[in-house]
Design a protein around this motif. Structure first.
Motif, PDB file in Angstrom:
ATOM      1  N   UNK A  45      12.867  -1.494  -0.749  1.00 29.18           N
ATOM      2  CA  UNK A  45      12.026  -0.866  -1.772  1.00 29.18           C
ATOM      3  C   UNK A  45      11.760   0.591  -1.501  1.00 29.18           C
ATOM      4  N   UNK A  46      11.586   0.946  -0.242  1.00 27.63           N
ATOM      5  CA  UNK A  46      11.347   2.350   0.089  1.00 27.63           C
ATOM      6  C   UNK A  46      12.591   3.181  -0.189  1.00 27.63           C
ATOM      7  N   UNK A  47      13.760   2.642   0.150  1.00 31.75           N
ATOM      8  CA  UNK A  47      15.007   3.371  -0.075  1.00 31.75           C
ATOM      9  C   UNK A  47      15.250   3.586  -1.569  1.00 31.75           C
ATOM     10  N   UNK A  48      15.066   2.552  -2.375  1.00 30.60           N
ATOM     11  CA  UNK A  48      15.319   2.699  -3.817  1.00 30.60           C
ATOM     12  C   UNK A  48      14.301   3.628  -4.462  1.00 30.60           C
ATOM     13  N   UNK A  49      13.041   3.538  -4.046  1.00 32.29           N
ATOM     14  CA  UNK A  49      12.031   4.437  -4.606  1.00 32.29           C
ATOM     15  C   UNK A  49      12.280   5.881  -4.190  1.00 32.29           C
ATOM     16  N   UNK A  50      12.692   6.079  -2.937  1.00 31.78           N
ATOM     17  CA  UNK A  50      13.009   7.423  -2.473  1.00 31.78           C
ATOM     18  C   UNK A  50      14.204   7.978  -3.246  1.00 31.78           C
ATOM     19  N   UNK A  51      15.187   7.139  -3.506  1.00 32.54           N
ATOM     20  CA  UNK A  51      16.339   7.567  -4.308  1.00 32.54           C
ATOM     21  C   UNK A  51      15.886   8.023  -5.687  1.00 32.54           C
ATOM     22  N   UNK A 107      20.636   6.695  -0.590  1.00 32.24           N
ATOM     23  CA  UNK A 107      19.524   5.745  -0.636  1.00 32.24           C
ATOM     24  C   UNK A 107      19.770   4.656  -1.682  1.00 32.24           C
ATOM     25  N   UNK A 108      20.342   5.050  -2.828  1.00 34.26           N
ATOM     26  CA  UNK A 108      20.719   4.026  -3.813  1.00 34.26           C
ATOM     27  C   UNK A 108      21.739   3.065  -3.197  1.00 34.26           C
ATOM     28  N   UNK A 109      22.739   3.616  -2.519  1.00 30.71           N
ATOM     29  CA  UNK A 109      23.777   2.767  -1.930  1.00 30.71           C
ATOM     30  C   UNK A 109      23.213   1.859  -0.845  1.00 30.71           C
ATOM     31  N   UNK A 110      22.266   2.379  -0.084  1.00 31.73           N
ATOM     32  CA  UNK A 110      21.619   1.574   0.952  1.00 31.73           C
ATOM     33  C   UNK A 110      20.881   0.395   0.312  1.00 31.73           C
ATOM     34  N   UNK A 111      20.161   0.670  -0.757  1.00 27.73           N
ATOM     35  CA  UNK A 111      19.421  -0.386  -1.439  1.00 27.73           C
ATOM     36  C   UNK A 111      20.382  -1.406  -2.056  1.00 27.73           C
ATOM     37  N   UNK A 112      21.463  -0.922  -2.649  1.00 26.12           N
ATOM     38  CA  UNK A 112      22.444  -1.822  -3.263  1.00 26.12           C
ATOM     39  C   UNK A 112      23.144  -2.674  -2.213  1.00 26.12           C
ATOM     40  N   UNK A 113      23.411  -2.106  -1.050  1.00 30.39           N
ATOM     41  CA  UNK A 113      24.077  -2.900  -0.015  1.00 30.39           C
ATOM     42  C   UNK A 113      23.178  -4.042   0.454  1.00 30.39           C
ATOM     43  N   UNK A 114      21.868  -3.840   0.385  1.00 29.70           N
ATOM     44  CA  UNK A 114      20.933  -4.895   0.768  1.00 29.70           C
ATOM     45  C   UNK A 114      20.716  -5.900  -0.365  1.00 29.70           C
ATOM     46  N   UNK A 115      20.936  -5.451  -1.604  1.00 32.62           N
ATOM     47  CA  UNK A 115      20.712  -6.322  -2.765  1.00 32.62           C
ATOM     48  C   UNK A 115      21.788  -6.042  -3.816  1.00 32.62           C
ATOM     49  N   UNK A 116      23.041  -6.443  -3.531  1.00 34.15           N
ATOM     50  CA  UNK A 116      24.160  -6.076  -4.408  1.00 34.15           C
ATOM     51  C   UNK A 116      24.115  -6.701  -5.797  1.00 34.15           C
ATOM     52  N   UNK A 117      23.299  -7.699  -5.992  1.00 29.79           N
ATOM     53  CA  UNK A 117      23.225  -8.362  -7.303  1.00 29.79           C
ATOM     54  C   UNK A 117      22.053  -7.854  -8.148  1.00 29.79           C
ATOM     55  N   UNK A 127       0.842  -1.202   0.000  1.00 31.88           N
ATOM     56  CA  UNK A 127       0.000   0.000   0.000  1.00 31.88           C
ATOM     57  C   UNK A 127       0.878   1.252   0.000  1.00 31.88           C
ATOM     58  N   UNK A 128       1.945   1.244   0.791  1.00 30.27           N
ATOM     59  CA  UNK A 128       2.884   2.378   0.792  1.00 30.27           C
ATOM     60  C   UNK A 128       3.498   2.570  -0.585  1.00 30.27           C
ATOM     61  N   UNK A 129       3.989   1.477  -1.166  1.00 30.27           N
ATOM     62  CA  UNK A 129       4.646   1.570  -2.477  1.00 30.27           C
ATOM     63  C   UNK A 129       3.675   2.063  -3.553  1.00 30.27           C
ATOM     64  N   UNK A 130       2.459   1.534  -3.545  1.00 29.12           N
ATOM     65  CA  UNK A 130       1.490   1.963  -4.553  1.00 29.12           C
ATOM     66  C   UNK A 130       1.084   3.422  -4.367  1.00 29.12           C
ATOM     67  N   UNK A 131       0.950   3.842  -3.126  1.00 26.21           N
ATOM     68  CA  UNK A 131       0.604   5.242  -2.863  1.00 26.21           C
ATOM     69  C   UNK A 131       1.723   6.165  -3.354  1.00 26.21           C
ATOM     70  N   UNK A 163       6.749   6.010   5.208  1.00 29.26           N
ATOM     71  CA  UNK A 163       6.835   4.549   5.165  1.00 29.26           C
ATOM     72  C   UNK A 163       8.125   4.061   5.814  1.00 29.26           C
ATOM     73  N   UNK A 164       9.225   4.772   5.559  1.00 30.13           N
ATOM     74  CA  UNK A 164      10.517   4.378   6.137  1.00 30.13           C
ATOM     75  C   UNK A 164      10.520   4.511   7.667  1.00 30.13           C
TER      76      UNK A 164
END
Length: 185
Positions: free
Chosen positions: A100-106, A121-131, A67-71, A91-92
């Motif tokens: 997802x919130x970090x990458x969308x905010x970025x 925020x991009x780096x935070x998202x990448x550190x959680x999902x580096x691939x 719901x947060x992401x869609x909003x 949401x954060x």
């Protein structure tokens, strides 16, 4: 609510809406019914009603990620970037570790030209999902737009290592190489 999902899938949108509203009437605290109603309203291009439904879902369940992401996406797609940013920050506060919130905010910050704010925020998202090829690609585009060409080239290369078939990243990297060649001449 489940009947509403089935009716929506069958394209019976009026009946689906009635099912969701009936579910909410009988169970006022039903965030998933509001969420599904919001999705139906998006399909029907009833944007304001979709936003209200998603907001109701998040009020009832502050951890309702979708719901947060869609909003936020609803605001972003409507060009209301400040509102999208506000939704994602809220949401954060409820789910600070959600990638997802970090990458969308970025993305939202980068669209506003606020590159220095978007980078962490991009780096935070990448550190959680580096691939994630798409996360590296988004960071590359942000660097490219910000004029940080070395960083852009590195991230385009990482993105292409992870997804060699991504034609958009190949095209962006070609543009960057051409841009750097022109600057060196």
């Amino acid at each position: 609510m489940n009947l509403g999902i089935v009716k929506a899938a069958l394209g019976k949108t009026d009946e689906a809406e009635n099912c969701y509203r009936t579910a909410i009437k009988h169970r006022r605290k039903y965030p998933d019914a509001f969420y599904n109603l919001g999705n139906l309203y998006i399909e029907l291009k009833r944007v304001d009603e979709a936003a209200t439904a998603f907001r109701n879902a998040t009020r009832l369940k502050a951890t309702h990620v979708n719901a947060w992401l869609n909003l936020a996406l609803l605001h972003e797609n409507g060009g209301r970037l400040v509102e999208a940013e506000s939704v994602l920050e809220e949401a954060r506060r409820h789910l600070p570790d959600h990638v997802g919130f970090a990458s969308n905010l970025a993305n939202v910050l980068a669209k506003q030209g606020r590159f220095d704010e978007s980078e962490p925020y991009y780096k935070m998202a990448i550190s959680a999902d580096p691939k994630s090829a798409s996360l590296h690609g988004n960071l590359a585009v942000m660097y490219h737009r910000a004029g940080k060409l070395r960083g852009a080239e590195r991230e385009y290369a990482l993105s292409l290592d992870l997804d060699p078939s991504n034609e958009l990243m190949k095209d962006n990297l070609r543009k960057l190489v051409n841009q750097r060649a022109k600057e060196n001449n």
